[in-house]
Design an enzyme around this catalytic site. Structure first.
Site, mmCIF file in Angstrom:
data_model
loop_
_atom_site.group_PDB
_atom_site.id
_atom_site.type_symbol
_atom_site.label_atom_id
_atom_site.label_comp_id
_atom_site.label_asym_id
_atom_site.label_seq_id
_atom_site.Cartn_x
_atom_site.Cartn_y
_atom_site.Cartn_z
ATOM 1 N N GLY A 113 0.836 -1.192 0.000
ATOM 2 C CA GLY A 113 0.000 0.000 0.000
ATOM 3 C C GLY A 113 0.874 1.247 0.000
ATOM 4 O O GLY A 113 2.053 1.188 -0.341
ATOM 5 N N ASP A 138 -8.408 -0.719 1.271
ATOM 6 C CA ASP A 138 -8.994 0.618 1.414
ATOM 7 C C ASP A 138 -9.286 1.297 0.074
ATOM 8 O O ASP A 138 -10.060 2.250 0.028
ATOM 9 C CB ASP A 138 -8.064 1.525 2.232
ATOM 10 C CG ASP A 138 -7.708 0.928 3.583
ATOM 11 O OD1 ASP A 138 -8.494 0.094 4.075
ATOM 12 O OD2 ASP A 138 -6.653 1.283 4.132
ATOM 13 N N GLY A 181 -11.139 0.924 6.162
ATOM 14 C CA GLY A 181 -11.007 1.860 5.043
ATOM 15 C C GLY A 181 -10.132 3.057 5.356
ATOM 16 O O GLY A 181 -9.937 3.929 4.525
ATOM 17 N N ARG A 182 -9.685 3.122 6.597
ATOM 18 C CA ARG A 182 -8.851 4.242 7.064
ATOM 19 C C ARG A 182 -9.505 5.589 6.775
ATOM 20 O O ARG A 182 -10.633 5.784 7.174
ATOM 21 C CB ARG A 182 -7.458 4.158 6.434
ATOM 22 C CG ARG A 182 -6.410 3.930 7.510
ATOM 23 C CD ARG A 182 -5.038 4.073 6.964
ATOM 24 N NE ARG A 182 -4.422 2.786 6.787
ATOM 25 C CZ ARG A 182 -3.741 2.136 7.729
ATOM 26 N NH1 ARG A 182 -3.578 2.659 8.912
ATOM 27 N NH2 ARG A 182 -3.205 0.961 7.478
HETATM 28 O O1 F6P Z 1 -4.987 -0.333 5.368
HETATM 29 C C1 F6P Z 1 -5.655 -1.535 5.578
HETATM 30 C C2 F6P Z 1 -6.267 -1.602 6.949
HETATM 31 O O2 F6P Z 1 -6.965 -2.818 7.072
HETATM 32 C C3 F6P Z 1 -7.162 -0.415 7.302
HETATM 33 O O3 F6P Z 1 -8.424 -0.490 6.685
HETATM 34 C C4 F6P Z 1 -7.177 -0.507 8.806
HETATM 35 O O4 F6P Z 1 -7.406 0.757 9.372
HETATM 36 C C5 F6P Z 1 -5.790 -0.970 9.117
HETATM 37 O O5 F6P Z 1 -5.276 -1.575 7.955
HETATM 38 C C6 F6P Z 1 -5.711 -1.952 10.264
HETATM 39 O O6 F6P Z 1 -4.382 -2.207 10.517
HETATM 40 P P1 F6P Z 1 -3.874 -3.334 11.500
HETATM 41 O O7 F6P Z 1 -3.911 -4.634 10.750
HETATM 42 O O8 F6P Z 1 -2.497 -2.912 11.844
HETATM 43 O O9 F6P Z 1 -4.797 -3.379 12.676
#
Ligand code: F6P
Length: 358
Positions: A113, A138, A181-182
């Site tokens: 990403g 996302d 989706g951030r």
């Molecule tokens: O960027 C992908 C994502 O799944 C986002 O939608 C989410 O906010 C984040 O990564 C979660 O990250 P982690 O796996 O570190 O909890």
């Protein structure tokens, strides 16, 4: 030729399908492919890798996760906050270059990403022959109309909306589903529209409780005693801040999460209606890729090898809305693709009477 492939950042459905497509296309040209284990760190001494020969590619098309493992922390983490990118020290880039030379790699495919791709750009500037492949559920990279993983995440979220519908209807409840989706509302708006949600909250449109409550009461008046709310994790109250899960860790992006429960509590308090919330979480990143993602991954992987063949390094494979293309990595990173407010989905959602909370 011997090329390497590395997966970085959070995982998502389709990573293995890209690995397969790259290694197969390379094998067809008579090249060897090495899979770098555990993200970019696997390139540093003592290197961690596995050969991706033809036989080892069986069953990868439909397999979720990444057989190479991935990392979104450590020396190579590039994202430190909302849109803030860290520069890697020269010594680390030198060590990466050395590691690649020791492995005999003539090119590297980096599947990731925004964070992993901004590292790829720094590697390119440092003289490392690298190609990026955009991955993220996302779907928020500005330089491509679609990233792989998104379709699978939306399929999962849509299934959740469908399931919530039947239980919400049976109990006359409000159900709030929080999706990932951030800072972009793509998953929320796609799954919300696909699942027939009544209220969709996205980061691009700050919401007001009065508006959500009005939508619920309007449904009540029409004899619909249940309501489905889909909230993107980055949704926020007008004038309010993002809701985060826990304290931000050093050299990592803030972890969003918790808005669904906040919204549900406020709805219950304001309407008196029984309200439940659910965080869909990492289910959206697990499991097999959809057929759309499998196809996209295969096209993206083949294109990455084509770019290597042409010696067009420092580029990211992209989709321009019509076909698979490529853009310079420099243009591909640091720019968020958010849901446009005056076209497509937002307009259609509004015309259908879906409340966007504003
Ligand atoms: O960027 C992908 C994502 O799944 C986002 O939608 C989410 O906010 C984040 O990564 C979660 O990250 P982690 O796996 O570190 O909890």
């Amino acid at each position: 030729m011997k090329i390497g492939i590395v997966t970085g950042g959070g995982d998502c459905p389709g990573l293995n399908a890209v690995i397969r497509a790259v290694a197969k296309t390379a094998a067809k040209r008579g090249w060897e492919t090495l899979g770098i284990i555990g993200g970019y760190e696997g390139l540093l001494e003592p290197q961690n890798f596995r050969a991706l020969d033809y036989k080892s590619l069986d069953g990868l098309l439909q397999r979720g996760g990444t057989i190479l493992g991935t990392a979104n922390r450590g020396q190579f983490s590039a994202k430190t906050g909302h849109g803030e990118t860290r520069r890697l020290p020269k010594e680390l880039l030198d060590a990466t270059q050395r590691g690649m030379a020791q492995l005999g790699l003539t090119a590297l495919v980096s599947v990731g990403g925004d964070g992993s791709l901004s590292i790829a750009q720094q590697m390119h500037e440092h003289g490392i022959p690298i190609i990026g492949v955009p991955k993220t559920i996302d779907n928020d990279l500005a330089a491509t109309t679609i990233t792989f993983g998104f379709d699978s995440a939306v399929a999962c979220a849509t299934d959740a909306v469908d399931r919530l519908h039947t239980t919400a209807e049976s109990h006359n409840r409000v159900m709030v589903l929080e999706v990932m989706g951030r800072y972009a509302g793509w998953i929320a708006i796609y799954a919300g529209v696909a699942g027939g949600a009544d209220v969709i909250l996205i980061p691009e449109i700050p919401f007001r409780y009065e508006s959500i409550v009005a939508a619920i009461q309007d449904r009540e008046k029409k004899g619909k005693h249940f309501t489905i709310v889909v909230a993107a994790e980055g949704a926020r109250l007008e004038g309010g801040d993002f809701v985060t899960a826990g304290a931000q860790q050093k050299n990592r992006e803030a972890r969003l999460g918790g808005i669904g429960a906040v919204v549900a509590a406020e709805i219950e308090q304001r309407t008196g209606k029984e309200t439940r919330s659910l965080v869909l979480g990492h289910l959206q990143r697990g499991g097999s890729p959809t057929f759309m993602d499998r196809v996209l991954c295969t096209l993206f992987g083949a294109k990455a090898v084509e770019l290597i063949t042409e010696g067009r390094f420092g580029r990211m494979v992209s989709h321009n809305g019509k076909f698979v293309d490529s853009v310079p990595l420099a243009e591909a990173t640091g720019k968020l693709r958010t849901v446009p407010l005056d076209e497509g989905f937002v307009r259609a959602a509004r015309s259908l009477g879906i409340s966007l909370g504003d």
